[in-house]
Design a protein around this motif. Structure first.
Motif, PDB file in Angstrom:
ATOM      1  N   GLY A  61       0.829  -1.200   0.000  1.00  0.00           N
ATOM      2  CA  GLY A  61       0.000   0.000   0.000  1.00  0.00           C
ATOM      3  C   GLY A  61       0.865   1.252   0.000  1.00  0.00           C
ATOM      4  O   GLY A  61       2.087   1.195  -0.115  1.00  0.00           O
ATOM      5  N   SER A  62       0.238   2.372   0.184  1.00  0.00           N
ATOM      6  CA  SER A  62       0.936   3.636   0.006  1.00  0.00           C
ATOM      7  C   SER A  62       1.165   4.396   1.301  1.00  0.00           C
ATOM      8  O   SER A  62       1.487   5.568   1.289  1.00  0.00           O
ATOM      9  N   ASN A  63       1.026   3.736   2.434  1.00  0.00           N
ATOM     10  CA  ASN A  63       1.101   4.474   3.692  1.00  0.00           C
ATOM     11  C   ASN A  63       2.260   4.042   4.582  1.00  0.00           C
ATOM     12  O   ASN A  63       2.235   4.269   5.777  1.00  0.00           O
ATOM     13  N   TYR A  64       3.295   3.469   3.994  1.00  0.00           N
ATOM     14  CA  TYR A  64       4.511   3.055   4.705  1.00  0.00           C
ATOM     15  C   TYR A  64       4.279   1.945   5.716  1.00  0.00           C
ATOM     16  O   TYR A  64       5.200   1.568   6.411  1.00  0.00           O
ATOM     17  N   GLN A  65       3.093   1.414   5.859  1.00  0.00           N
ATOM     18  CA  GLN A  65       2.888   0.348   6.827  1.00  0.00           C
ATOM     19  C   GLN A  65       3.569  -0.923   6.351  1.00  0.00           C
ATOM     20  O   GLN A  65       3.508  -1.277   5.183  1.00  0.00           O
ATOM     21  N   LEU A  66       4.229  -1.582   7.285  1.00  0.00           N
ATOM     22  CA  LEU A  66       5.016  -2.761   6.957  1.00  0.00           C
ATOM     23  C   LEU A  66       4.395  -4.014   7.553  1.00  0.00           C
ATOM     24  O   LEU A  66       3.880  -4.003   8.670  1.00  0.00           O
ATOM     25  N   ILE A  67       4.495  -5.093   6.805  1.00  0.00           N
ATOM     26  CA  ILE A  67       4.092  -6.408   7.295  1.00  0.00           C
ATOM     27  C   ILE A  67       5.380  -7.157   7.606  1.00  0.00           C
ATOM     28  O   ILE A  67       6.225  -7.328   6.714  1.00  0.00           O
ATOM     29  N   TRP A  68       5.506  -7.626   8.840  1.00  0.00           N
ATOM     30  CA  TRP A  68       6.779  -8.158   9.301  1.00  0.00           C
ATOM     31  C   TRP A  68       6.787  -9.671   9.333  1.00  0.00           C
ATOM     32  O   TRP A  68       5.799 -10.310   9.699  1.00  0.00           O
ATOM     33  N   GLY A  69       7.950 -10.233   8.969  1.00  0.00           N
ATOM     34  CA  GLY A  69       8.180 -11.640   9.209  1.00  0.00           C
ATOM     35  C   GLY A  69       8.598 -11.858  10.655  1.00  0.00           C
ATOM     36  O   GLY A  69       8.842 -10.908  11.392  1.00  0.00           O
ATOM     37  N   ALA A  70       8.678 -13.127  11.037  1.00  0.00           N
ATOM     38  CA  ALA A  70       9.015 -13.462  12.423  1.00  0.00           C
ATOM     39  C   ALA A  70      10.496 -13.302  12.712  1.00  0.00           C
ATOM     40  O   ALA A  70      10.897 -13.281  13.881  1.00  0.00           O
ATOM     41  N   GLY A  71      11.310 -13.210  11.657  1.00  0.00           N
ATOM     42  CA  GLY A  71      12.742 -13.037  11.863  1.00  0.00           C
ATOM     43  C   GLY A  71      13.514 -14.349  11.818  1.00  0.00           C
ATOM     44  O   GLY A  71      12.960 -15.426  12.064  1.00  0.00           O
ATOM     45  N   THR A  72      14.780 -14.246  11.476  1.00  0.00           N
ATOM     46  CA  THR A  72      15.714 -15.376  11.545  1.00  0.00           C
ATOM     47  C   THR A  72      16.783 -15.016  12.563  1.00  0.00           C
ATOM     48  O   THR A  72      17.470 -13.997  12.410  1.00  0.00           O
ATOM     49  N   LYS A  73      16.917 -15.844  13.583  1.00  0.00           N
ATOM     50  CA  LYS A  73      17.960 -15.617  14.583  1.00  0.00           C
ATOM     51  C   LYS A  73      19.227 -16.304  14.123  1.00  0.00           C
ATOM     52  O   LYS A  73      19.274 -17.535  14.001  1.00  0.00           O
ATOM     53  N   LEU A  74      20.234 -15.512  13.844  1.00  0.00           N
ATOM     54  CA  LEU A  74      21.504 -16.018  13.322  1.00  0.00           C
ATOM     55  C   LEU A  74      22.554 -15.947  14.425  1.00  0.00           C
ATOM     56  O   LEU A  74      22.769 -14.887  15.018  1.00  0.00           O
ATOM     57  N   ILE A  75      23.192 -17.069  14.674  1.00  0.00           N
ATOM     58  CA  ILE A  75      24.275 -17.130  15.662  1.00  0.00           C
ATOM     59  C   ILE A  75      25.534 -17.576  14.944  1.00  0.00           C
ATOM     60  O   ILE A  75      25.536 -18.626  14.275  1.00  0.00           O
TER      61      ILE A  75
END
Lengths: 111, 112
Positions: free
Chosen positions: A94-108
């Motif tokens: 969309g056009s309002n800068y709102q982001l849909i986030w993933g859960a993330g990858t924890k890298l060690i």
């Protein structure tokens, strides 16, 4: 429903290895895909991708987007212990800068 | 990129009290966002704060619990009201600039 899925959820490698982190998405009105690195509290911006097939590079980090297959990868070569973090992928829909986030990858990264 | 500061950086609060988090940006921005990140979780958008209008809240978040002010283009506050231990999280403000989004350093809130 819009969603962003990251894989793997966690990854442990040794210093010097190369890693590839994955981000797939299903959104109704794609505008861009962003990668962030989160070490303590605040995510720090890495890349913004809008066009397919164009690699973005910053030092040992690089990323590319495939808008046909709806995914992006983040590569880190010659990993260092300082690369240990959670890597977040987000998609702007969309056009309002709102982001849909993933859960993330924890890298060690082990020395 | 915008430089964003947040205050306080951390706090420990008692159940039932309220805490106001401040977010200051070094340049004028139209849109500011407030996020919550609970332990081990990804970021969850609480609301979008536009100057001169009411904040827009995401599903599951209400103004009575998380009132937001946006008095000008460089400043916003988020209040966490009537806190419970479930409100223990990192709270982040962010701004959108040219399609990229930048984050403040975050506020780590612990509710006892």
């Amino acid at each position: 429903e819009d969603k962003v899925v990251q894989s793997p959820l966690s990854l442990v490698v040794h210093e010097g290895d190369t890693v590839t982190l994955n981000c797939s998405y299903e959104v109704t009105n794609f505008r861009s895909l962003l990668w962030y690195k989160q070490e303590k509290k605040a995510p720090t911006f890495l890349f913004m991708l809008t066009s397919s097939g164009i690699e973005k590079k910053s030092g040992r980090l690089s990323s590319i987007l495939d808008k046909k297959e709806l995914f992006s990868i983040l590569n880190i070569t010659a990993t260092q212990t300082g690369d240990s973090a959670v890597y977040l992928c987000a998609v702007e829909s969309g056009s309002n800068y709102q982001l849909i986030w993933g859960a993330g990858t924890k890298l060690i990264i082990k020395p | 990129s915008a430089v964003i500061s947040q205050k306080p950086s951390r706090d420990i609060c008692q159940r039932g009290t309220s805490l106001t988090i401040q977010c200051q940006v070094d340049s004028q921005v139209t849109m500011m966002f407030w996020y919550r990140q609970q332990p081990g979780q990804s970021l969850t958008l609480i609301a979008t704060a536009n100057q001169g209008s009411e904040a827009t809240y995401e599903s599951g978040f209400v103004i009575d619990k998380f009132p937001i002010s946006r008095p000008n283009l460089t400043f916003s506050t988020l209040t966490v009201s009537n806190m419970s231990p479930e409100d223990s999280s990192i709270y982040l403000c962010s701004v959108g600039q040219k399609g990229e989004q930048y984050f403040g350093p975050g506020t780590r809130l612990t509710v006892t």
